[in-house]
Design an enzyme around this catalytic site. Structure first.
Site, PDB file in Angstrom:
ATOM      1  CB  THR A  41      -0.973  -0.033   1.191  1.00  0.00           C
ATOM      2  OG1 THR A  41      -1.934   1.010   1.052  1.00  0.00           O
ATOM      3  CG2 THR A  41      -0.246   0.119   2.520  1.00  0.00           C
ATOM      4  CE  LYS A  81      -2.183   0.672  -3.135  1.00  0.00           C
ATOM      5  NZ  LYS A  81      -3.602   1.000  -3.444  1.00  0.00           N
ATOM      6  CG  ASN A  90      -3.258  -3.909  -4.915  1.00  0.00           C
ATOM      7  OD1 ASN A  90      -3.055  -4.880  -5.642  1.00  0.00           O
ATOM      8  ND2 ASN A  90      -4.460  -3.405  -4.726  1.00  0.00           N
ATOM      9  CG  ASP A  95      -6.860  -1.008  -5.299  1.00  0.00           C
ATOM     10  OD1 ASP A  95      -7.101  -1.765  -4.345  1.00  0.00           O
ATOM     11  OD2 ASP A  95      -6.021  -0.094  -5.247  1.00  0.00           O
ATOM     12  N   GLY A 149     -10.005  10.372 -11.742  1.00  0.00           N
ATOM     13  CA  GLY A 149      -8.825  10.057 -10.944  1.00  0.00           C
ATOM     14  C   GLY A 149      -7.916   9.092 -11.669  1.00  0.00           C
ATOM     15  N   GLY A 153      -3.211   5.604  -8.469  1.00  0.00           N
ATOM     16  CA  GLY A 153      -3.123   4.157  -8.424  1.00  0.00           C
ATOM     17  C   GLY A 153      -4.463   3.462  -8.461  1.00  0.00           C
TER      18      GLY A 153
END
Length: 278
Positions: free
Chosen positions: A67, A71, A92, A108, A132, A135
């Protein structure tokens, strides 16, 4: 209880006080009778390169959950980067192979897509906007592309990050219609907030709520509270929504498959035994 036979998954990051993985994985390991533990390990950026190389050579370590703030930098420390992590520009999870090679992947986005399916929405053929290009947002965009969306728009106020993500998506998915430059949600069947907006009181909305199409599927990555102002406003608009913790619980089965654990739980089983609210 830890024993000399316990398999370890390290949870690497800094700071560690917000880590939720041990409260989900470890209760499941106990319930399933699996002699394994997720162990938080705080590693500062200045020591991460050397420290990572050392701890991943430990003979009872099967891999690591990675995390912030590592990452991105972890990609330079492994032997193989899988396509989703390559597109996201971050990983991750890192698995130690039998020969000691390190393989990195990103889950994710897989968690988000599995959450969509669990909520009755099919990504295949859909139009999607991801706000966004960090990551998490990049990982969701990569997994939506892999799941077969037909049109994908990515947006970030950091133009370089946004355009870099779009270029990687086009390279790996040349048939996909990839767009940049705007966060207008009108006309999109799937809209995702992949930013930290909503973590703090007074944060602006990631998109103009009045432009959301009623009936669209709106997803969130913020987990500080279950229904963020963004999700609340989207629900009032008539949109179906997915909370941030859905992504967390849905990606853990994918992690466990990646690390080779058996049996693999359902998200419902994880929620039943976890010591945090889902």
């Amino acid at each position: 209880m830890l024993t000399g036979n316990t398999t370890l998954l390290l949870h690497l990051g800094d700071p560690t006080h917000s880590f939720k993985a041990p409260m989900i994985y470890n209760p499941w390991f106990d319930h399933a009778g699996i002699d394994a533990r997720v162990v938080p390990l705080g590693m500062r950026s200045t020591e991460f390169g050397t420290g990572f190389e050392i701890v991943m050579k430990a003979t009872n370590v099967r891999g690591a959950l990675v995390t912030m703030p590592h990452k991105v930098t972890v990609l330079d420390l492994v032997d193989e980067v899988r396509p989703t992590a390559a597109i996201a520009g971050a990983a991750n999870a890192v698995r130690v192979e039998a020969d000691g090679r390190l393989v990195a992947d990103m889950f994710d986005g897989e968690g988000f897509v599995r959450g969509m399916l669990g909520n009755g929405r099919m990504p295949q053929g859909a139009s999607a906007l991801v706000v966004g290009s960090g990551g998490v947002g990049s990982a969701i965009a990569a997994s939506l592309a892999a799941a077969g969306v037909s049109r994908l728009a990515v947006y970030d106020t950091r133009v370089e990050a946004m355009e870099g993500l779009a270029e990687r998506l086009r390279r790996h998915y040349p048939q996909l219609q990839v767009e940049t430059g705007g966060n207008d949600p009108a006309g999109f069947e799937v809209v995702v907030n992949g930013t930290p907006l909503g973590m703090n009181p007074g944060d602006p909305m990631p998109v103009e709520i009045s432009r959301l199409d009623p009936g669209s599927f709106v997803g969130e990555v913020v987990m500080t509270h279950r229904v963020t102002p963004f999700l609340g406003a989207a629900r009032e608009r008539g949109c179906a929504t997915q909370v941030g913790t859905d992504m967390l619980f849905e990606q853990i089965p994918a992690y466990l498959e990646f690390f080779g654990f058996d049996p693999v739980p359902t998200p419902a089983q994880l929620r039943e035994h976890a010591t945090i609210a889902g």
